[in-house]
Design a protein around this motif. Structure first.
Motif: not given
Ligand SMILES: NC(=O)NC(NC(N)=O)C(=O)[O-]
Length: 322
Positions: A53, A55, A59, A62
Motif C-alpha cells: 500500500k 502511504y 513506514e 513489520r
Molecule cells: N495494508 C497495509 O498497509 N499493509 C502493510 N503496509 C503497506 N504499506 O502495505 C503493513 O503491513 O503495514
C-alpha cells in the motif's frame, strides 16, 4: 506552554526552512522524507505499488526481531523545541503504538555515521500514540538542538513529524548586515490583523516566493481599517534598507504600506514609541520594492501596515544587530 500555544510556533523541521530527514534505519514501505513534507498527507485507498500500500509518510516493515525503528531529522535552524506532532494520519492497522524523541546539538555538518554515534539526550520520553491522529506532545526542555531522532516502538508508519519551537541560530552567522526579520536568523511574527488565506510567517521565510500561496494574504477588508503584521527581530538592530515584495499579488496587492519600528521591545503596549522606518508609500502590484532607511535608532520589533489590505510575498529588514 499548552498544545494550542506551541502549534502557533514555527516548524523548525520544515523543508521550507532547510530541514531534512537524513537517515532512517528502515523505510521499506514508505520514504522517510515524507515526514517533513508540507501540508496534510494524501491517501488514495486504491493506490498500491510493488511493495504494498502506498502511504504519504514514513513506514517501516513489520519487525521480526527485537529492537525498534528510528528516523533522524536535521532541523532547518537549531532551536528550542516547545512541542512535537507525531501525525499517524491514514496509518490504522500499522501505526506504531509508542514513540519517543531524542535530541543532539552538533556543530558543523555531521555525517549520518557521526549522527548514529552521537550522544543523544532524551527530549520526549516514550509516549503512547493513536492511529490516524495528529498526536501532539508538549516538550518541557530549554536546550537547543540541531537534530532530533524520532523513535517508534516497535515499527510502523508515521505520516508527518512537526517540530514546533524557537529558532536559536548560531550567533557566528549573525554578524554584519543580515535580514533581522528572517525566521532563520531568529525573527518571528508576534501579531497579525488577519491571516485568512495564508500565514504571515511566510513573508520571513527562506528565498523568494514561487506563487501567491507562498506569501501572506489577508481577506478583503470592509471596515475602513487596515491590516498589519508585527515581527520580533533577531535582536535589537539598526535597519539599513528594507524590501517589501508584492510578487504574485497582482489584483490584490496593498495600495500602500508603511514600516515602523519599536525600540523598547514593547510591541504589545498601547503606547509604544514608534520609529518611522519607511513612511506610508504607494506600492505596485507584483513588484520587489527596496527602500533605504535613514534612522539611527535601533529597533527590536517592526510593524508593517498595509493599506487597506492585500498580500505581501516577502519582507526583508536588512540591518546590523547592536
Ligand atoms: N495494508 C497495509 O498497509 N499493509 C502493510 N503496509 C503497506 N504499506 O502495505 C503493513 O503491513 O503495514
Amino acid at each position: 506552554m499548552t498544545e494550542a500555544d506551541f502549534l502557533q510556533l514555527p516548524d523548525l523541521a520544515a523543508r521550507s526552512l532547510g530541514g531534512a530527514v537524513v537517515y532512517a534505519n528502515d523505510e521499506f514501505f514508505a520514504s522517510r522524507e515524507n515526514l517533513i513534507s508540507p501540508g496534510a498527507p494524501d491517501f488514495d485507498p486504491s493506490e498500491f505499488g510493488h511493495k504494498g500500500k502506498v502511504y504519504d509518510g514514513w513506514e517501516t516493515r513489520r519487525r521480526r526481531e527485537p529492537g525498534h525503528d528510528f528516523a533522524v531529522v536535521r532541523l532547518g535552524v537549531p532551536g528550542v523545541v516547545e512541542g512535537v506532532v507525531i501525525d499517524t494520519a491514514w496509518f490504522t492497522g500499522n501505526y506504531p503504538p509508542y514513540a519517543s524523541v531524542d535530541g543532539v546539538n552538533l556543530e558543523g555538518y555531521p555525517t549520518y555515521q557521526e549522527l548514529l554515534d552521537a550522544a543523544w539526550e532524551p527530549v520526549l520520553d516514550r509516549v503512547a500514540l493513536k492511529g490516524d491522529a495528529a498526536n501532539a506532545f508538549v516538550v518541557d526542555d530549554d536546550r537547543p538542538w540541531t537534530h532530533l531522532r524520532l523513535n517508534i516502538f516497535p515499527d510502523g508508519g508515521v505520516a508527518r513529524f512537526r517540530v514546533h519551537g524557537h529558532a536559536r541560530p548560531d550567533p557566528a552567522f549573525l554578524t554584519g548586515t543580515i535580514d533581522l526579520a528572517a525566521l532563520e536568523n531568529g525573527g518571528d511574527v508576534v501579531a497579525c490583523s488577519n491571516r485568512f488565506y495564508s500565514s504571515p510567517r511566510n513573508i520571513i521565510g527562506l528565498g523568494r516566493s514561487r506563487h501567491m500561496g507562498e506569501g501572506w494574504e489577508n481577506a478583503r477588508r470592509r471596515d475602513g481599517g487596515n491590516d498589519y503584521v508585527v515581527i520580533r527581530l533577531a535582536g535589537q538592530g539598526c535597519v539599513d534598507h528594507v524590501e517589501i515584495d508584492t510578487s504574485y499579488f497582482v489584483g490584490n496587492a496593498p495600495g500602500s504600506a508603511r514600516l515602523s519600528g519599536i525600540p523598547n521591545g514593547d510591541a504589545m503596549s498601547d503606547e509604544p514609541s514608534w520609529v518611522e522606518l519607511v513612511p506610508r508609500t504607494a506600492l505596485l502590484p507584483d513588484c520587489r520594492h527596496r527602500f533605504r532607511v535613514d534612522s539611527p535608532t535601533p529597533v527590536e520589533f517592526v510593524r508593517l501596515d498595509v493599506y487597506p489590505d492585500g498580500g505581501i510575498a516577502r519582507l526583508r529588514v536588512n540591518g546590523r544587530l547592536i
